[in-house]
Design a protein around this motif. Structure first.
Motif, PDB file in Angstrom:
ATOM      1  N   ARG A   1       7.943  -7.295 -28.361  1.00  0.00           N
ATOM      2  CA  ARG A   1       6.993  -8.115 -28.825  1.00  0.00           C
ATOM      3  C   ARG A   1       7.373  -9.600 -28.440  1.00  0.00           C
ATOM      4  NH1 ARG A   1       8.274  -5.810 -34.468  1.00  0.00           N
ATOM      5  NH2 ARG A   1       6.474  -4.596 -35.049  1.00  0.00           N
ATOM      6  N   ASP A   2       8.575  -9.646 -28.467  1.00  0.00           N
ATOM      7  CA  ASP A   2       9.004 -11.177 -27.950  1.00  0.00           C
ATOM      8  C   ASP A   2       8.746 -11.309 -26.565  1.00  0.00           C
ATOM      9  OD1 ASP A   2      10.224 -11.530 -30.444  1.00  0.00           O
ATOM     10  OD2 ASP A   2      12.242 -10.880 -29.879  1.00  0.00           O
ATOM     11  N   VAL A   3       8.884 -10.351 -25.834  1.00  0.00           N
ATOM     12  CA  VAL A   3       8.632 -10.598 -24.532  1.00  0.00           C
ATOM     13  C   VAL A   3       7.195 -10.992 -24.215  1.00  0.00           C
ATOM     14  CG1 VAL A   3       8.404  -9.411 -22.099  1.00  0.00           C
ATOM     15  CG2 VAL A   3      10.353  -8.857 -23.473  1.00  0.00           C
ATOM     16  N   LEU A   4       6.086 -10.085 -24.807  1.00  0.00           N
ATOM     17  CA  LEU A   4       4.828 -10.355 -24.658  1.00  0.00           C
ATOM     18  C   LEU A   4       4.416 -11.739 -25.125  1.00  0.00           C
ATOM     19  CD1 LEU A   4       2.070  -9.338 -23.877  1.00  0.00           C
ATOM     20  CD2 LEU A   4       1.673  -8.625 -26.384  1.00  0.00           C
ATOM     21  N   LYS A   5       5.043 -12.179 -26.336  1.00  0.00           N
ATOM     22  CA  LYS A   5       4.700 -13.554 -26.847  1.00  0.00           C
ATOM     23  C   LYS A   5       5.132 -14.669 -25.851  1.00  0.00           C
ATOM     24  CE  LYS A   5       4.405 -11.922 -31.741  1.00  0.00           C
ATOM     25  NZ  LYS A   5       5.195 -12.151 -32.923  1.00  0.00           N
ATOM     26  N   SER A   6       6.249 -14.569 -25.291  1.00  0.00           N
ATOM     27  CA  SER A   6       6.905 -15.480 -24.462  1.00  0.00           C
ATOM     28  C   SER A   6       6.089 -15.548 -23.069  1.00  0.00           C
ATOM     29  CB  SER A   6       8.384 -14.864 -24.003  1.00  0.00           C
ATOM     30  OG  SER A   6       8.439 -14.040 -23.353  1.00  0.00           O
ATOM     31  N   ILE A   7       5.240 -14.685 -22.745  1.00  0.00           N
ATOM     32  CA  ILE A   7       4.701 -14.785 -21.453  1.00  0.00           C
ATOM     33  C   ILE A   7       3.475 -15.537 -21.338  1.00  0.00           C
ATOM     34  CG2 ILE A   7       6.129 -13.117 -20.277  1.00  0.00           C
ATOM     35  CD1 ILE A   7       3.783 -11.141 -20.569  1.00  0.00           C
ATOM     36  N   SER A   8       2.813 -15.762 -22.557  1.00  0.00           N
ATOM     37  CA  SER A   8       1.302 -16.092 -22.706  1.00  0.00           C
ATOM     38  C   SER A   8       1.059 -17.343 -21.881  1.00  0.00           C
ATOM     39  CB  SER A   8       1.304 -16.400 -24.203  1.00  0.00           C
ATOM     40  OG  SER A   8      -0.371 -16.880 -24.540  1.00  0.00           O
ATOM     41  N   PRO A   9       1.925 -18.448 -21.642  1.00  0.00           N
ATOM     42  CA  PRO A   9       1.504 -19.202 -21.006  1.00  0.00           C
ATOM     43  C   PRO A   9       1.534 -18.881 -19.294  1.00  0.00           C
ATOM     44  CG  PRO A   9       3.191 -20.260 -22.190  1.00  0.00           C
ATOM     45  CD  PRO A   9       3.076 -18.733 -22.518  1.00  0.00           C
ATOM     46  N   SER A  10       2.344 -18.082 -18.878  1.00  0.00           N
ATOM     47  CA  SER A  10       2.410 -17.399 -17.666  1.00  0.00           C
ATOM     48  C   SER A  10       0.997 -16.827 -17.390  1.00  0.00           C
ATOM     49  CB  SER A  10       3.549 -16.779 -17.353  1.00  0.00           C
ATOM     50  OG  SER A  10       4.811 -17.438 -17.508  1.00  0.00           O
ATOM     51  N   VAL A  11       0.586 -16.077 -18.399  1.00  0.00           N
ATOM     52  CA  VAL A  11      -0.715 -15.181 -18.247  1.00  0.00           C
ATOM     53  C   VAL A  11      -1.801 -15.928 -18.116  1.00  0.00           C
ATOM     54  CG1 VAL A  11      -2.005 -13.613 -19.326  1.00  0.00           C
ATOM     55  CG2 VAL A  11       0.477 -13.157 -19.507  1.00  0.00           C
ATOM     56  N   MET A  12      -1.822 -17.115 -18.820  1.00  0.00           N
ATOM     57  CA  MET A  12      -3.244 -18.212 -18.743  1.00  0.00           C
ATOM     58  C   MET A  12      -3.050 -18.584 -17.417  1.00  0.00           C
ATOM     59  SD  MET A  12      -4.816 -18.368 -21.382  1.00  0.00           S
ATOM     60  CE  MET A  12      -4.800 -18.281 -23.439  1.00  0.00           C
ATOM     61  N   ASP A  13      -1.685 -19.212 -16.885  1.00  0.00           N
ATOM     62  CA  ASP A  13      -1.870 -19.585 -15.624  1.00  0.00           C
ATOM     63  C   ASP A  13      -2.446 -18.737 -14.410  1.00  0.00           C
ATOM     64  OD1 ASP A  13      -0.649 -21.806 -16.457  1.00  0.00           O
ATOM     65  OD2 ASP A  13       1.164 -21.388 -16.178  1.00  0.00           O
ATOM     66  N   ALA A  14      -2.002 -17.482 -14.706  1.00  0.00           N
ATOM     67  CA  ALA A  14      -2.281 -16.499 -13.595  1.00  0.00           C
ATOM     68  C   ALA A  14      -3.862 -16.292 -13.521  1.00  0.00           C
ATOM     69  CB  ALA A  14      -1.859 -15.019 -13.863  1.00  0.00           C
ATOM     70  N   LEU A  15      -4.470 -16.525 -14.822  1.00  0.00           N
ATOM     71  CA  LEU A  15      -5.843 -16.534 -14.944  1.00  0.00           C
ATOM     72  C   LEU A  15      -6.644 -17.743 -14.898  1.00  0.00           C
ATOM     73  CD1 LEU A  15      -5.923 -14.288 -18.060  1.00  0.00           C
ATOM     74  CD2 LEU A  15      -6.562 -13.648 -16.021  1.00  0.00           C
ATOM     75  N   ASP A  16      -5.955 -18.790 -14.184  1.00  0.00           N
ATOM     76  CA  ASP A  16      -6.464 -19.928 -14.085  1.00  0.00           C
ATOM     77  C   ASP A  16      -6.999 -20.846 -15.336  1.00  0.00           C
ATOM     78  OD1 ASP A  16      -5.690 -19.849 -11.501  1.00  0.00           O
ATOM     79  OD2 ASP A  16      -7.572 -19.174 -10.815  1.00  0.00           O
ATOM     80  N   ASN A  17      -6.710 -20.209 -16.308  1.00  0.00           N
ATOM     81  CA  ASN A  17      -7.157 -20.631 -17.955  1.00  0.00           C
ATOM     82  C   ASN A  17      -8.765 -20.711 -17.936  1.00  0.00           C
ATOM     83  OD1 ASN A  17      -4.819 -21.916 -19.387  1.00  0.00           O
ATOM     84  ND2 ASN A  17      -4.530 -22.848 -17.388  1.00  0.00           N
ATOM     85  N   ARG A  18      -9.300 -19.591 -17.110  1.00  0.00           N
ATOM     86  CA  ARG A  18     -10.625 -19.335 -16.978  1.00  0.00           C
ATOM     87  C   ARG A  18     -10.896 -18.101 -17.840  1.00  0.00           C
ATOM     88  NH1 ARG A  18     -12.559 -18.743 -12.234  1.00  0.00           N
ATOM     89  NH2 ARG A  18     -10.812 -18.762 -11.198  1.00  0.00           N
TER      90      ARG A  18
ATOM     91  N   ILE B   1      -1.554 -11.416 -27.371  1.00  0.00           N
ATOM     92  CA  ILE B   1      -1.647 -12.789 -26.632  1.00  0.00           C
ATOM     93  C   ILE B   1      -2.959 -13.095 -26.269  1.00  0.00           C
ATOM     94  CG2 ILE B   1       0.637 -13.169 -26.211  1.00  0.00           C
ATOM     95  CD1 ILE B   1      -0.032 -12.484 -23.306  1.00  0.00           C
ATOM     96  N   PRO B   2      -3.679 -14.110 -26.372  1.00  0.00           N
ATOM     97  CA  PRO B   2      -5.161 -14.154 -25.950  1.00  0.00           C
ATOM     98  C   PRO B   2      -5.171 -14.438 -24.435  1.00  0.00           C
ATOM     99  CG  PRO B   2      -4.305 -16.337 -26.787  1.00  0.00           C
ATOM    100  CD  PRO B   2      -3.132 -15.319 -26.947  1.00  0.00           C
ATOM    101  N   PHE B   3      -6.622 -14.000 -23.930  1.00  0.00           N
ATOM    102  CA  PHE B   3      -6.976 -14.475 -22.500  1.00  0.00           C
ATOM    103  C   PHE B   3      -7.919 -15.649 -22.806  1.00  0.00           C
ATOM    104  CE2 PHE B   3      -6.971 -10.895 -19.307  1.00  0.00           C
ATOM    105  CZ  PHE B   3      -5.461 -10.493 -19.534  1.00  0.00           C
ATOM    106  N   PRO B   4      -8.054 -16.441 -21.793  1.00  0.00           N
ATOM    107  CA  PRO B   4      -8.925 -17.658 -21.893  1.00  0.00           C
ATOM    108  C   PRO B   4     -10.094 -17.284 -22.447  1.00  0.00           C
ATOM    109  CG  PRO B   4      -7.809 -17.664 -19.856  1.00  0.00           C
ATOM    110  CD  PRO B   4      -7.564 -16.266 -20.511  1.00  0.00           C
ATOM    111  N   GLY B   5     -10.873 -18.208 -23.354  1.00  0.00           N
ATOM    112  CA  GLY B   5     -12.011 -17.822 -23.958  1.00  0.00           C
ATOM    113  C   GLY B   5     -13.069 -18.464 -23.370  1.00  0.00           C
ATOM    114  N   GLY B   6     -14.231 -18.514 -24.228  1.00  0.00           N
ATOM    115  CA  GLY B   6     -15.317 -19.166 -23.211  1.00  0.00           C
ATOM    116  C   GLY B   6     -16.532 -18.253 -22.927  1.00  0.00           C
ATOM    117  N   HIS B   7     -17.434 -18.767 -22.118  1.00  0.00           N
ATOM    118  CA  HIS B   7     -18.451 -17.979 -21.527  1.00  0.00           C
ATOM    119  C   HIS B   7     -18.425 -18.131 -20.328  1.00  0.00           C
ATOM    120  CE1 HIS B   7     -20.567 -17.931 -25.456  1.00  0.00           C
ATOM    121  NE2 HIS B   7     -20.465 -19.104 -25.704  1.00  0.00           N
TER     122      HIS B   7
END
Length: 406
Positions: free
Chosen positions: A254-271, A398-404
């Motif tokens: 659980r802790d590992v997944l929550k800790s990498i949320s910012p890095s996952v967002m970066d990998a997705l270019d926040n899109r 953890i979420p992925f970037p939202g939007g359309h």
């Protein structure tokens, strides 16, 4: 009167077949959380007693021996790799509480208790199992630190062997839920009903049609039955399979997944990220003797963002020592399974049918366009346990970037 004497550090030389070995042979170390002792002089010559609470919790990644540190009081025969300070003669009784996980209890007991009895006889200890199936701890009692520690090492070896083998099934996995899209779930329901001949269940207010018995007989010959279809409410993409056999490992995951949320967002270019599901394919083997039938996954835009995000997730779990070595070395092929022969429910266990004939299914659905969908989040999912929606129980997300879509 009780006195806290010291902490012990127990390092198990055998890592449980996990990714620590593929990362320069990292080893797991386990800490005994507390150690109490009754002094006979203060208690009027009463019997000395030690109680140790041991939690199997990785606290270091480098070790190759079992090491103990003990205060001036207390004595036991010195095992290999054990260091002591100023030992004195003692007739103490020792006990250790080990968090091994409920799913591993049966392997420590062995068939008809044979493994447990062998350890008890050879090591001169007694192994006490919890009365509740929900408890994760066992207690080892013995006349010396030496016999208790050796019994603990023997149990660690059993855990090592079991976890690396198929005997212990995966308990959790990292998933990308797709069942959150109602229109996709309905398409999967229609797909199943079409194949099984239950078209009356699909769509709106259709008349109930009698089931063709000849068709059912033909399906049985092809090895096709309802149990091998993936439940639409559990539809997902799998990123990583995990064996988390006790609460401590689940909490770490659980802790590992929550800790990498910012890095996952970066990998997705926040899109936002969208995928296309199209066609049907067979996982290894031929369509005539299929084991797994799946829908291929395409990232819309083909920028590789999804695979980058999955690599961030996988690398983090590998670094935490939560992934089997063989799984860490596999390349990821994202796919959405719709049929799996392994899920077959057999009334006669002696009959084994681990394949099915998917040729006609492929003819009809091989070019099916299942639609485009946004990946909304990542779950640490528990297998075989489901929430109210029918999807796997979510231990963390953890979420992925939202939007359309642009």
């Amino acid at each position: 009167m009780f006195h806290i004497v010291s902490f012990w550090n127990l390092r198990i030389d055998r890592v449980v077949g996990f990714t620590s070995r593929c990362l320069k042979s990292k080893q797991e170390r386990f800490r005994i959380m507390s150690f109490f002792r009754r002094n006979s002089a203060m208690d009027g010559g009463s019997k000395k007693e030690k109680m140790v609470n041991l939690v199997w919790r990785p606290i270091s990644t480098h070790s190759s021996s079992v090491v103990y540190s003990e205060a001036a009081e207390g004595q036991c025969s010195k095992p290999s790799g054990v260091s002591e300070r100023a030992p004195v003669v003692s007739s103490a009784k020792h006990s250790v509480s080990l968090e091994v996980g409920a799913s591993l209890m049966k392997f420590i007991k062995g068939k008809e208790g044979t493994t447990q009895m062998k350890i008890e006889e050879e090591m001169g200890v007694k192994i006490i199992f919890p009365s509740s199936r929900n408890e994760d701890h066992i207690i080892i009692e013995g006349g010396s630190v030496d016999c208790v520690s050796k019994a603990s090492e023997r149990i660690a070896t059993i855990v090592d062997e079991v976890v690396k083998s198929p005997t212990l099934d995966y308990s959790h996995f990292v998933s990308l839920p797709l069942a959150i899209h109602p229109e996709l779930v309905q398409k999967l329901v229609n797909f199943q009903n079409c194949i099984l001949g239950n078209n009356s269940l699909a769509g709106d207010k259709q008349d109930v049609q009698p089931v063709d018995e000849t068709r059912l007989y033909t399906l049985a010959e092809l090895g096709i039955e309802k149990s091998i279809f993936i439940k639409p409410s559990t539809f997902h993409l799998t990123v990583l399979m995990l064996k988390l056999w006790n609460k401590d490992r689940i909490n770490t995951a659980r802790d590992v997944l929550k800790s990498i949320s910012p890095s996952v967002m970066d990998a997705l270019d926040n899109r936002p990220l969208f995928i296309r599901l199209k066609g049907l394919d067979c996982m290894r083997g031929s369509l005539a003797k299929a084991r797994v039938l799946y829908i291929p996954v395409e990232e819309i835009g083909d920028e590789g963002r999804l695979l980058r995000a999955c690599k961030v997730i996988t690398d983090a779990f590998v670094k935490a020592g939560l992934v089997l070595e063989k799984d860490a070395n596999q390349s990821l092929k994202l796919h959405a399974t719709v049929m799996n022969a392994r899920h077959r429910k057999r009334k006669d266990k002696r009959k084994k049918m681990d394949t099915f004939d998917a040729r006609e299914i492929h003819k009809q659905f091989g070019t099916e366009d299942w639609g485009e969908y946004r990946i909304q989040e990542v779950h640490l999912s528990q297998r075989f346990v489901f929430d109210q929606s029918g999807y796997y129980r979510c231990c963390a997300s953890i979420p992925f970037p939202g939007g359309h879509r642009d």
